[in-house]
Write a protein that holds these residues in place. Structure first.
Motif, PDB file in Angstrom:
ATOM      1  N   VAL A  25       0.916  -7.696   1.289  1.00 43.09           N
ATOM      2  CA  VAL A  25       1.786  -8.288   0.386  1.00 43.09           C
ATOM      3  C   VAL A  25       3.195  -7.744   1.112  1.00 43.09           C
ATOM      4  CG1 VAL A  25       2.646  -7.596  -1.743  1.00 43.09           C
ATOM      5  CG2 VAL A  25       0.551  -8.093  -1.639  1.00 43.09           C
ATOM      6  N   MET A  26       3.416  -6.572   1.576  1.00 51.11           N
ATOM      7  CA  MET A  26       4.819  -6.159   2.117  1.00 51.11           C
ATOM      8  C   MET A  26       5.158  -6.989   3.314  1.00 51.11           C
ATOM      9  SD  MET A  26       5.303  -4.266  -0.513  1.00 51.11           S
ATOM     10  CE  MET A  26       6.898  -3.731  -0.162  1.00 51.11           C
ATOM     11  N   GLN A  63      -2.069   1.241  -7.855  1.00 49.71           N
ATOM     12  CA  GLN A  63      -3.501   0.930  -7.299  1.00 49.71           C
ATOM     13  C   GLN A  63      -4.309   0.847  -8.498  1.00 49.71           C
ATOM     14  OE1 GLN A  63      -5.845   2.650  -4.084  1.00 49.71           O
ATOM     15  NE2 GLN A  63      -6.710   4.226  -5.682  1.00 49.71           N
ATOM     16  N   TRP A  91      -3.462  -2.707 -10.099  1.00 46.45           N
ATOM     17  CA  TRP A  91      -3.811  -3.511  -9.202  1.00 46.45           C
ATOM     18  C   TRP A  91      -5.244  -4.066  -9.524  1.00 46.45           C
ATOM     19  CZ3 TRP A  91      -6.498  -3.883  -4.719  1.00 46.45           C
ATOM     20  CH2 TRP A  91      -6.737  -5.435  -3.980  1.00 46.45           C
ATOM     21  N   LYS A  92      -6.158  -2.849  -9.415  1.00 44.38           N
ATOM     22  CA  LYS A  92      -7.497  -3.033  -9.515  1.00 44.38           C
ATOM     23  C   LYS A  92      -7.970  -3.652 -11.022  1.00 44.38           C
ATOM     24  CE  LYS A  92      -8.822  -0.301  -5.821  1.00 44.38           C
ATOM     25  NZ  LYS A  92      -9.653   0.756  -5.060  1.00 44.38           N
ATOM     26  N   ALA A 129      -3.798   5.427  -2.546  1.00 42.74           N
ATOM     27  CA  ALA A 129      -3.916   4.230  -2.204  1.00 42.74           C
ATOM     28  C   ALA A 129      -5.411   4.299  -1.369  1.00 42.74           C
ATOM     29  CB  ALA A 129      -2.766   3.579  -1.291  1.00 42.74           C
ATOM     30  N   ASP A 163       1.680  -8.773  -7.399  1.00 45.78           N
ATOM     31  CA  ASP A 163       1.088  -8.360  -6.157  1.00 45.78           C
ATOM     32  C   ASP A 163       0.769  -6.908  -6.087  1.00 45.78           C
ATOM     33  OD1 ASP A 163       1.444 -11.019  -5.445  1.00 45.78           O
ATOM     34  OD2 ASP A 163       3.565 -10.808  -4.971  1.00 45.78           O
ATOM     35  N   TYR A 217      -6.882  -1.085  -1.157  1.00 44.26           N
ATOM     36  CA  TYR A 217      -5.590  -1.305  -1.826  1.00 44.26           C
ATOM     37  C   TYR A 217      -4.577  -1.360  -0.691  1.00 44.26           C
ATOM     38  CZ  TYR A 217      -1.395  -0.387  -4.676  1.00 44.26           C
ATOM     39  OH  TYR A 217      -0.172  -0.611  -5.404  1.00 44.26           O
ATOM     40  N   HIS A 249      -4.306  -4.528   1.204  1.00 46.20           N
ATOM     41  CA  HIS A 249      -3.610  -5.418   0.220  1.00 46.20           C
ATOM     42  C   HIS A 249      -2.436  -5.166   0.497  1.00 46.20           C
ATOM     43  CE1 HIS A 249      -2.842  -7.914  -2.897  1.00 46.20           C
ATOM     44  NE2 HIS A 249      -2.349  -6.943  -3.552  1.00 46.20           N
ATOM     45  N   LEU A 250      -1.783  -4.036   0.193  1.00 43.84           N
ATOM     46  CA  LEU A 250      -0.388  -3.823   0.056  1.00 43.84           C
ATOM     47  C   LEU A 250       0.087  -3.973   1.334  1.00 43.84           C
ATOM     48  CD1 LEU A 250       0.569  -0.445  -1.662  1.00 43.84           C
ATOM     49  CD2 LEU A 250       1.027  -2.697  -2.212  1.00 43.84           C
ATOM     50  N   ARG A 271       6.280 -10.317   2.296  1.00 42.15           N
ATOM     51  CA  ARG A 271       7.508 -10.590   1.677  1.00 42.15           C
ATOM     52  C   ARG A 271       8.403 -10.119   2.499  1.00 42.15           C
ATOM     53  NH1 ARG A 271       6.651  -6.950  -3.838  1.00 42.15           N
ATOM     54  NH2 ARG A 271       5.302  -8.409  -4.999  1.00 42.15           N
ATOM     55  N   PHE A 274       6.743   0.490   0.226  1.00 39.38           N
ATOM     56  CA  PHE A 274       6.085   0.572  -1.001  1.00 39.38           C
ATOM     57  C   PHE A 274       5.788   2.201  -0.953  1.00 39.38           C
ATOM     58  CE2 PHE A 274       2.891   1.000  -4.202  1.00 39.38           C
ATOM     59  CZ  PHE A 274       3.498   0.003  -5.192  1.00 39.38           C
ATOM     60  N   TYR A 275       6.578   2.711  -1.646  1.00 37.22           N
ATOM     61  CA  TYR A 275       6.368   4.263  -1.758  1.00 37.22           C
ATOM     62  C   TYR A 275       5.258   5.060  -2.609  1.00 37.22           C
ATOM     63  CZ  TYR A 275       9.674   4.622  -5.379  1.00 37.22           C
ATOM     64  OH  TYR A 275      10.325   4.383  -6.864  1.00 37.22           O
ATOM     65  N   GLN A 276       5.088   6.103  -2.058  1.00 33.21           N
ATOM     66  CA  GLN A 276       3.917   6.936  -2.868  1.00 33.21           C
ATOM     67  C   GLN A 276       5.001   7.730  -3.878  1.00 33.21           C
ATOM     68  OE1 GLN A 276       3.840  10.411  -3.369  1.00 33.21           O
ATOM     69  NE2 GLN A 276       1.880  11.060  -2.198  1.00 33.21           N
TER      70      GLN A 276
END
Lengths: 266, 786, 154
Positions: free
Chosen positions: A258-259, B778, B781-782, A247, B653, A251, A254-255, A262, A183-185
């Motif tokens: 999630v990743m 972010q 999601w929030k 992030a 998600d 968050y 959480h990510l 997956r 999940f990229y910036q």
């Protein structure tokens, strides 16, 4: 933008590069692909007096197969790895990671050795070498040694390399089944979370980048894994999670879960 | 439609750009040219205690070093628009020095210029300049800048307000209507700061010729004549007729290259001081710190509806950041380019907007693609959709209920708004209808509800925008505070051989004027496009001009050229009549020749041109030559409008937003070159989507920039965007000769709220009614978690 | 340091400072100003050229590193005055506006088409990730590269 003045030496052998490093210490910098180093030098955030270009050193840019391993020379560019059928077939997870890395031009210059030695906490390779249990070959004044990926990353831009050591190759065990997810910036395209999972019968090995200032093996996930994605809950157990403009800790944690979920459910 | 008008003629500019033969300012090298580098403040607010250049002066290759103590323009760069306080107090207009002398007011403000033989030497020496600062507390948020005790940006005044302005109906009347409204929708948000990021960084070369006492400034500007006027008359006190501004190939502007920047004047001054040309090209870090930013509004708004969803009143209060100084057009952006669009495309009977414009310790904010209208559109299109959501109405239905009915501005009068302007022509429902058909709105709603059952979050967002381009007439904008006219100049010089040189005061930095202007000139004259050359961007070639911004080039600049063409044809007819021994009234002009009606007797354009310059057999009393210049001052703005529709999917998600479809139905009046108009829309949409999803200049509390490089400032890359589906409706502008309205900004104006509306729509069933831009994963999601 | 570099088929030898980037070298020493510098830190791709056949960002290669290599810049794409099919496609599909990012776009397109002779839209967009365009929204750049692929394959 122009770097501060420096002397440039094109090393012709590993021992020459190592001797120069030893001689000049902190004043010297190894130039590999240069995709991180040169911008930093132009911004004068990094101002070495000696730049030792290791690109011309023979024998450092091949990809070879030996039994149950694939050995990738430190000077192999990301593109070389991306285009390698051998990597595609035997360490596909590495191929997956490289597709997400940088862009065409950066992949054409940047090298695996350079990236690993730079140890950007959001780079892609660390997650993969960790999950694969890759071995990093290094050489210094004291000779050659092998550092396990799990011992290699020690902090932000910090590795187990001694001041006089350079990365010469990376040895990947062949991996039948693995998954890299990122999940990229949105600006830098570096990982906010990069997850590499290597599946091995009923077990997994999980490497995570981007989440902490040191990429890590998610051992809590590995221990809790029972064949589904539930273990992802443990993705950041015991980890100090980074926080930035894109992030925050909450968050990002959480990510990560999630990743990992997956990837585990692949 | 003529032979060229309305056709997608390929651009004549392209060959040079594609072959790497463009000549941008940084590509120019002058003999004996020196290079420069700036020492810039690492603080947002500081006292300059001391500047020590002694070490730097000794460095290799240094030619000169100047600091704020050197007499380079005492007053600094001026502001070009005055917006006074609503109580009558004059706008507070601080000096904007070319180099900071005592005080730093924003990060990156220039303290010293170092000039050296090479760029490397200039940079190296700049590092040796020692500046002692005393850092002071800073304020970067426009609302906080107005709080009690906020650090003052300028000590000359007791608050940070540059002005406090309002527009529309009486506030008390609007408030009373809101009290009585069936439903009131409220919004509080920030229209974030953006960095325009033209891909060519600003670049200047100043040259001084001692023999003629003449100055030449090569500059990457959108606005050469205005730069010359401001620099000569206000900054340096130079004789305007001895200053030449050259601005040929410019690599994008988007507003950021309209303004007169301190570096332009400083280099011009320095070139004379050292007697050699001086070059400076911004690097990208400097661009983030010093190019004027866009937006930065803090908004609080209320819109009242009756039980049928008709808008009854709209009241908004805004704090609009000016940055540390007033950039050239800054005061106009949140006022006359913003409040005047608060009618939108709706029949809202009562509107009031109040704008407080504070100084902050940040780089100046000014017009960025759309300038004030994207901010107005964002507010209107978000709040009407939010109102519909709260009242359980459909987003399309509420718009149909509130639209101003169609009017062409010819048979039906223009529409008088509550906020000063009179719209020229419009058919807002036609654009929405076309957009919804293209999408397949009803089918999409079905797909969306099916998807929700499977946990997939699809959303659609509608935006029905209007904007104002070609801001004019001069007398009106003058009354509103503009310190310049907003006409345009177009000269048409027919050469003796019948070839045509056109000189326009409009400026092309990507728009393709060299092609589009040649299309209509060739058509109007009935000659080949190859016989028409368009010249711009050189004050020694072009008589005068107001430059290109506000989508004005064709509507205003094109009209000026048309006026000159009319004069050419009028005079040409006299010459033709003489040659044909016929009465002027008996002639008709078509396909490049004058013909005696009903006969085959004719004379060609080329013959007439030659005769005008070799006037041997010539009408008595008529001047030789065929060369006319015209000023065109429009009677009104033009009002492009349209409907933008976005379709998104949100990752439940992660909060990541995927833009799946984007439909843009734009009505820009008549279209000269559909290919180019489409291209303008594509680019505008990309920037508008960029604001919605990605872009943001963020400062921390101390005034340091968090997003000052491409590692942190997210702009759309190729894989962030889908193909953009474009459609048009055509409602000609009734008051200019080409019937055109302008297409440069429409894409950026309509698109942003469409995307945000789509994301909110995707999450509506979760109770989400608003999300702050940019819609970073972010943030989305929030919003879903609350 | 002395370097010998072949650029667009011609060999050049210069004595240069090590800190000179390849982009600066092309622009300042060879007057090949078609290679543009948009960010100078490998973020924008405007400076893309090909080095031994691979697209690279010339701002992030030292000129000394290019010693002995073969460089093609935008100026080397047209042959005998005829635009390369990629250039021609950009003109045909209006793949450029201000022109500043264009040389980099054309050069990276050459790399994309080398690896993906029949690229999907996704291949193209993925391949363009390293290049900013602020004018076109990429729409017509994608179309241009699609057309170039067709022309080259014909």
């Amino acid at each position: 933008m122009i770097p501060a003045k420096f002397d440039y030496i094109k090393a012709t052998s590993i021992s020459e590069a190592v001797n120069l490093l030893d001689e000049h210490g902190f004043d010297a910098k190894i130039l590999s692909g240069g995709q991180s180093l040169l911008p930093a030098m132009k911004l004068r955030l990094n101002r070495p007096e000696i730049v030792i270009d290791i690109n011309g050193i023979p024998g450092m840019n091949s990809i070879e197969e030996t039994g149950d391993e694939v050995i990738i020379g430190a000077n192999c560019t990301h593109t070389q790895i991306l285009n390698s059928d051998m990597v595609y077939k035997t360490v596909n997870i590495l191929h997956q990671a490289v597709t997400t890395l940088g862009d065409v031009q950066v992949r054409n210059r940047g090298t695996i050795g350079g990236s690993l030695a730079h140890a950007d906490p959001s780079a892609d390779y660390p997650a993969v070498v960790l999950a694969c249990n890759a071995q990093i070959e290094v050489e210094g004044k004291g000779g050659k040694r092998t550092i396990a990926a799990t011992d290699f990353f020690q902090g932000i831009f910090t590795t187990a390399l001694e001041d006089d050591e350079i990365v010469t190759a990376v040895r990947f065990p062949k991996v039948a089944h693995g998954k890299y997810l990122k999940f990229y910036q949105s600006a830098s395209r570096f990982a906010i979370v990069g997850v590499a999972v290597v599946f091995d019968d009923s077990k997994v090995k999980v490497g995570i980048t981007g989440v902490s200032d040191t990429p890590y093996r998610a051992t809590a996930v590995e221990e809790a894994y029972t064949g589904n994605g539930d273990a992802a809950e443990h993705a950041v157990d015991g980890i100090e999670v980074m926080s930035d403009h894109f992030a925050d800790e909450n968050y990002r944690s959480h990510l990560a879960k999630v990743m990992v979920k997956r990837a585990l459910e692949e | 439609m003529g032979e060229f008008i309305g056709k997608s003629v390929k651009r004549r500019e392209d060959a040079r750009f594609l072959k790497g033969m463009g000549k941008y300012t940084d590509d120019i090298k002058l003999p004996k040219m020196t290079h420069s580098a700036f020492v810039r403040s690492p603080y947002a607010h500081a006292k300059i205690e001391n500047v020590d250049i002694s070490e730097a002066e000794k460095a290799d290759g240094v030619v000169a070093i100047f600091t704020g103590k050197d007499a380079c323009g005492e007053y600094g760069v001026p502001c070009g628009w005055q917006v006074d306080f609503k109580n009558g107090e004059t706008m507070r207009e601080p000096k904007h020095p070319l180099l900071a002398k005592d005080k730093i007011r924003h990060l990156g403000e220039a303290v010293t210029i170092v000039i050296a033989e090479t760029l490397e030497q200039a940079r190296d020496a700049a590092e040796l300049v020692e500046v002692d600062y005393e850092e002071l507390p800073a304020v970067t948020d426009p609302k906080k800048a107005m709080e009690e005790g906020a650090p003052l940006v300028h000590d000359d005044w007791d608050s940070n307000a540059a002005f406090d302005w309002c527009i529309g109906n009486d506030r008390a009347e609007v408030e009373a209507a809101l009290e009585k409204a069936h439903h009131v929708t409220e919004m509080e948000y920030r229209n974030q700061r953006l960095a325009p990021n033209a891909m060519e960084p600003r670049s200047y070369i100043a040259d001084y010729d001692v023999n003629g006492d003449k100055y030449t400034l090569y500059t990457s500007t959108q606005n050469p004549h205005l730069i010359r006027l401001l620099m000569c008359a206000f900054v340096l006190g130079l004789p305007e007729h001895k200053v030449r501004i050259v601005s040929k190939d410019v690599g994008g502007g988007f507003g950021s290259k309209i303004y007169h920047y301190t570096e332009e004047a400083l280099l011009t001054w320095a070139a004379k001081e050292i007697g050699r040309p001086v070059k400076w090209t911004s690097d990208r870090s400097e661009a983030f710190l010093t190019d004027a930013h866009g937006r930065d509004h803090v908004v609080k708004s209320r819109m009242g509806f009756d039980k049928d969803g008709k808008i009854v009143a709209h009241l908004t209060d805004e704090y609009c950041g000016m940055g540390a100084y007033l950039s050239t057009f800054a005061p106009a952006v949140p006022t006359y380019l913003h409040g005047t669009l608060f009618q939108g495309v709706y029949t809202t009977p009562l509107i009031h907007l109040n704008v407080i414009a504070p100084f902050t310790h940040t780089v100046p904010v000014d017009a960025y693609r759309g300038a004030g209208r994207p901010e107005a559109t964002y507010l209107l299109e978000r709040i009407i959709s939010k109102g519909a959501q709260e009242m359980g109405m459909d987003a399309a239905e509420i718009r149909y209920k509130n639209f101003i009915p169609p009017f062409d501005g010819v048979e039906e009068a223009g529409y008088q708004t509550q906020v000063a302007l009179q719209y020229d022509s419009g058919n807002y429902e036609a654009a929405l209808k076309k957009g919804l058909e293209r999408l397949g709105y009803d089918d999409f709603r079905k797909e969306q509800s099916e998807a929700r059952k499977n946990g997939r979050l699809l959303g659609v967002g509608i935006s029905t925008y209007i904007e104002g381009c070609g801001i004019a007439p001069s007398a009106v904008v003058g009354a509103l505070g503009a310190r310049a006219g907003l006409y345009e100049v177009g000269q048409v010089r027919v050469q003796p051989t019948g070839k045509v040189s056109v000189f326009t005061g409009a400026h092309s930095h990507g728009q393709g004027h060299e092609t589009v202007f040649a299309q209509f000139v060739a058509d109007k004259l009935g000659i080949d496009m190859a016989d028409v050359e368009i010249e711009h961007g050189d004050t020694d070639q072009v008589a005068f001009g107001m430059g290109t911004y506000g989508s004005r080039s064709l509507a205003v600049g094109g009209s000026a050229i048309i006026k000159s063409i009319d004069k050419i044809l009028e005079k040409g007819a006299k010459i033709a009549a003489h040659k044909l021994e016929a009465a002027e009234d008996d002639l008709e002009y078509a396909s490049g020749k004058w013909t005696v009606k009903g006969t085959d007797k004719s004379v060609s354009f080329g013959d007439v041109a030659l005769t005008a310059y070799v006037p041997h057999n010539y009408p008595e009393g008529l001047e030789p030559g065929l060369d006319f210049s015209s000023f065109y001052d429009p009677s009104n703005f033009t009002y492009p409008f349209g409907t933008h529709i976005a379709v998104v999917e949100v990752d439940a998600d992660t909060g990541a937003v995927e833009l799946q479809r984007f439909i843009a139905v734009d009505d820009v009046g008549n279209i000269m070159n559909p290919m180019i108009v489409e291209g303008q829309i594509h680019g505008g949409v990309a920037q508008g989507v960029g604001q919605a999803l990605l872009e943001e200049v963020a400062y921390d509390e101390a005034g340091q920039m968090i997003t000052g490089s491409y590692m942190d400032y997210a702009m759309p890359r190729a894989d962030d965007l889908p193909m953009i589906e474009t459609e048009n409706t055509v409602t000609p502008c009734p008051h200019n000769p080409l019937g055109v309205k302008g297409a440069g900004e429409a894409g950026a104006i309509g698109s942003t709220p469409a995307v945000v509306n789509a994301v909110v729509d995707a999450l509506a069933h979760l109770g989400v009614t608003d999300i702050q831009m940019p819609l970073k994963p972010q943030t989305v999601w929030k919003a879903m978690q609350n | 340091m002395n370097v010998t570099i072949t650029v667009n088929g011609k060999q050049f030898t210069h004595d240069i400072e090590p800190r000179l980037s390849l982009a600066q070298y092309l622009r300042e020493n060879l007057d090949l100003t078609g290679t543009h510098i948009g960010c100078d830190t490998s973020g924008c791709g405007a400076c893309t050229i090909t080095m031994d056949g691979n697209a690279v960002k010339s701002c992030t290669v030292l000129a000394v590193q290019a010693d002995g290599s073969e460089i093609t810049t935008i100026e080397g794409m047209a042959q005998n005055g005829e635009m390369h099919p990629i250039q021609a496609a950009f003109k045909e599909k209006h793949g450029l506006q201000c022109g500043f990012c264009t040389p980099g776009m054309v050069m990276v397109a050459a790399d994309i088409l080398k690896n993906y002779p029949n690229p999907s839209e996704e291949d193209i967009r993925h391949g363009l990730k390293g290049n900013f365009c602020r004018c076109t929204g990429y729409h017509n750049i994608v179309k241009s590269i699609q057309l170039a692929a067709e022309t080259i394959n014909d």
